[in-house]
Scaffold this active site. Structure first.
Site, short mmCIF file in Angstrom:
data_model
loop_
_atom_site.label_atom_id
_atom_site.label_comp_id
_atom_site.label_asym_id
_atom_site.label_seq_id
_atom_site.Cartn_x
_atom_site.Cartn_y
_atom_site.Cartn_z
N ASP A 49 0.98 -1.21 0.09
CA ASP A 49 -0.53 0.25 -0.02
C ASP A 49 0.71 1.21 -0.62
OD1 ASP A 49 -1.66 -2.39 0.92
OD2 ASP A 49 -2.24 -1.05 2.40
N GLN A 65 3.72 0.93 2.11
CA GLN A 65 4.63 -0.31 3.19
C GLN A 65 5.25 -1.66 2.65
OE1 GLN A 65 2.45 -2.05 5.65
NE2 GLN A 65 2.57 0.04 5.89
N TRP A 73 6.01 -10.05 1.52
CA TRP A 73 5.78 -9.32 2.66
C TRP A 73 6.48 -9.79 3.77
CZ3 TRP A 73 3.17 -9.40 7.16
CH2 TRP A 73 2.27 -8.57 7.74
N PHE A 104 2.53 -0.61 10.58
CA PHE A 104 1.07 -1.32 8.66
C PHE A 104 0.65 0.53 8.40
CE2 PHE A 104 -0.94 -5.51 9.02
CZ PHE A 104 0.44 -5.99 9.13
N ARG A 170 -7.80 -0.86 12.22
CA ARG A 170 -6.50 -0.64 10.94
C ARG A 170 -6.78 0.43 10.18
NH1 ARG A 170 -6.27 -6.03 9.78
NH2 ARG A 170 -6.86 -6.34 7.49
N ASP A 171 -5.51 1.34 9.70
CA ASP A 171 -5.27 2.46 8.29
C ASP A 171 -6.22 3.55 8.27
OD1 ASP A 171 -4.42 -0.54 7.24
OD2 ASP A 171 -6.08 -1.13 6.40
N GLU A 223 -11.21 -2.52 4.44
CA GLU A 223 -9.13 -2.07 4.33
C GLU A 223 -9.07 -0.70 4.26
OE1 GLU A 223 -6.46 -5.95 4.85
OE2 GLU A 223 -6.45 -4.83 3.03
N TRP A 310 -3.29 -9.06 -3.64
CA TRP A 310 -3.16 -9.56 -3.01
C TRP A 310 -3.54 -11.10 -3.43
CZ3 TRP A 310 0.26 -9.00 0.66
CH2 TRP A 310 -0.32 -7.37 1.18
C1 FRU Z 1 -3.82 -3.77 2.80
C2 FRU Z 1 -3.31 -3.97 4.01
C3 FRU Z 1 -3.60 -3.03 5.26
C4 FRU Z 1 -2.47 -3.42 6.60
C5 FRU Z 1 -1.52 -3.51 4.69
C6 FRU Z 1 0.18 -4.77 5.82
O1 FRU Z 1 -2.96 -4.27 1.93
O2 FRU Z 1 -3.69 -5.28 4.18
O3 FRU Z 1 -4.84 -3.59 5.78
O4 FRU Z 1 -2.19 -1.67 7.26
O5 FRU Z 1 -1.88 -3.80 4.60
O6 FRU Z 1 0.86 -3.97 4.76
#
Ligand code: FRU
Length: 504
Positions: A49, A65, A73, A104, A170-171, A223, A310
């Site tokens: 992201d 990220q 990852w 994150f 999150r986020d 997300e 993903w």
């Molecule tokens: C979305 C996500 C977010 C998270 C991040 C982790 O792609 O899953 O929700 O913060 O990636 O890398």
């Protein structure tokens, strides 16, 4: 183990070992021919992201990220790049490294009036608010601040700034809301398919305002939410609020982004469509987790997304990096017969460059390799097609390998199905069964048959019909030599104009 070592003779173990070593070596060969040049990708290692997008003192900052230590990852930290023109990107050192917690996704805001009281008040202050992920334990919202325009960051010693004791929370994405004079944070409760809104005057203490949930696409977790006010094209001074989130996209089982159009009163977001209306941002499989830039001029809302999925990100066959960002796109809303819809335009507008190729009033009835289009040497260009009329079944653009004619990619319109599509079923390396399914978007009634495709090595992005149709798809051709043609099947295609701008 014993039985194995007994039954396999030593030479075959050696052969297998050698094979394994050579496989590992070949998997590690650099794949620079697939690296986009006008879209950002890290020099090496993993990226997902976009985070903390902000325009500040002449630079567009992109945090992301990042795994600084590997091409998969893990070790999630914030990488950093910046650009003056949204086209040439300069990668900078890792901005926020992980500790015991993974860093994150999140955002960056400019604390113009030093309301947080953090850092050196005589210097500009940027504040990053992100999710601290304690694997399998908890996700909390944390803060870090920077007094050197985002180069180095100090984690706040009173973290967390927001914790509701959830494993999935999150986020955070933050805007300054003028009329209620407060910062508004949108943050996801992924498993509940919900977005919570919090308000704050000082970026440190956050009060829950409301929760938006149970609407639109609910199949996959939610997300990366964001809330923005978008201008409505052609209706001067009118705007609407739009709530975005990342979840399942158009195709079942594949991620994508959706949006809701409505009102935000400083407390609650009200969707103006029925709760089961599903509006998708992009009909390709490679556009996710986009968030807007903070601090751009009013009416200049821009964003970019992660151009990967993903569902097959791990399989992206690139080295020494994995993951790239989409083009930057300017956002607005536009009236259609079905209501207000999102409009996206490429930024910068490459069509302001000198065209590399242009032809007017051409009629096409079979694949036509236009002079100058044959074997485009550069691999980054914008193509613009303006259609006069057609009686063909299908028409569009085709990239075909010079070395192997069975390898091709098509971006086209199907007149019978009234559908735009990208076909990458024969485009080279197939990363997932999803590559066999067309990325297809419906015709938008009342909008011109106008096509723009931004090509950047392995990336194809189609914006058609005044930006109301978007399809983003990756492809990994084995052959780097390819011909580009305009084609028309079972009928004629009359083009008003075709233009190509090579971006060098
Ligand atoms: C979305 C996500 C977010 C998270 C991040 C982790 O792609 O899953 O929700 O913060 O990636 O890398």
């Amino acid at each position: 183990m014993k039985i194995l070592s007994k039954s396999i003779p030593l030479p075959s173990i050696l052969v297998s070992l050698l094979m394994l070593i050579s496989l590992t070596i070949s998997a590690q060969s650099p794949t620079e021919h697939w690296r986009p040049s006008i879209h950002f990708s890290p020099k090496k290692n993993w990226m997902n992201d976009p985070n903390g997008l902000i325009y500040f003192k002449g630079y567009y900052h992109l945090f992301f990220q990042h795994n600084p230590k590997g091409n998969d990852w893990g070790n999630m930290s914030w990488g950093h790049a910046r650009s003056k023109d949204l086209w040439h990107w300069e990668e900078l050192p890792v901005a926020i490294p992980h500790g015991e917690e993974f860093i994150f996704s999140g955002c960056v805001v400019w604390d113009k009036d030093h309301v947080s009281g953090l850092g050196d008040a005589s210097k500009d202050l940027l504040v990053a608010i992100y999710t601290a992920d304690y694997p399998n334990k908890k996700q909390e919202q944390h803060l870090a601040y920077s007094n050197d325009d985002g180069l180095t960051w100090k984690k706040y010693d009173q973290n967390p700034i927001l914790d509701i004791q959830l494993l999935n929370f999150r986020d955070p994405n933050i805007i300054w809301h003028h009329s209620s004079k407060q910062f508004i944070m949108s943050v996801a409760k992924p498993l509940d398919r919900s977005v919570q809104f919090y308000g704050s005057k000082n970026l440190l203490k956050w009060d829950l305002l409301s929760e938006f949930s149970n609407q639109g696409e609910l199949e996959m977790i939610w997300e990366c939410p964001s809330l923005v006010e978008l201008p409505i094209e052609g209706r001067e001074k009118e705007s609407k609020w739009v709530l975005f989130n990342s979840s399942q996209g158009v195709q079942k089982g594949f991620v994508g982004m959706q949006y809701f159009v409505g009102e935000f009163n400083g407390k609650t977001f009200i969707n103006e469509n029925t709760s089961d209306t599903k509006l998708f941002v992009d009909y390709g499989k490679d556009f996710y987790a986009a968030i807007p830039f903070y601090n751009t001029a009013p009416n200049e809302v821009m964003w970019l997304g992660w151009a990967l999925s993903w569902q097959y990100a791990k399989e992206q066959p690139t080295f020494p990096w994995k993951g790239q960002m989409s083009s930057v796109r300017k956002l607005s809303l536009v009236d259609t017969h079905e209501g207000l819809r999102l409009k996206q335009d490429f930024q910068p507008d490459f069509s302001s460059l000198e065209p590399t190729f242009q032809a007017k009033d051409i009629s096409i009835s079979k694949p036509k390799f236009l002079n100058g289009m044959k074997m485009l040497q550069g691999k980054s260009y914008l193509i613009d097609l303006e259609i006069e009329s057609t009686n063909a079944d299908r028409w569009g653009l085709k990239w075909q390998s010079v070395d192997n004619p069975k390898e091709y990619t098509v971006v086209a319109f199907d007149e019978n199905k009234k559908q735009w599509f990208i076909d990458r079923s024969h485009s080279g390396k197939i990363l997932s069964p999803g590559f066999f399914k067309l990325d297809a978007a419906p015709w938008v009634e009342g909008k011109a048959k106008h096509v723009r495709v931004l090509v950047d090595h392995s990336m194809l992005e189609l914006l058609a019909q005044e930006g109301t149709v978007a399809i983003s798809s990756l492809r990994f051709p084995h052959s780097i030599r390819e011909n580009l043609s305009v084609f028309s099947e079972k009928g004629k295609l009359d083009l008003k104009q075709i233009t190509i701008w090579e971006v060098k």
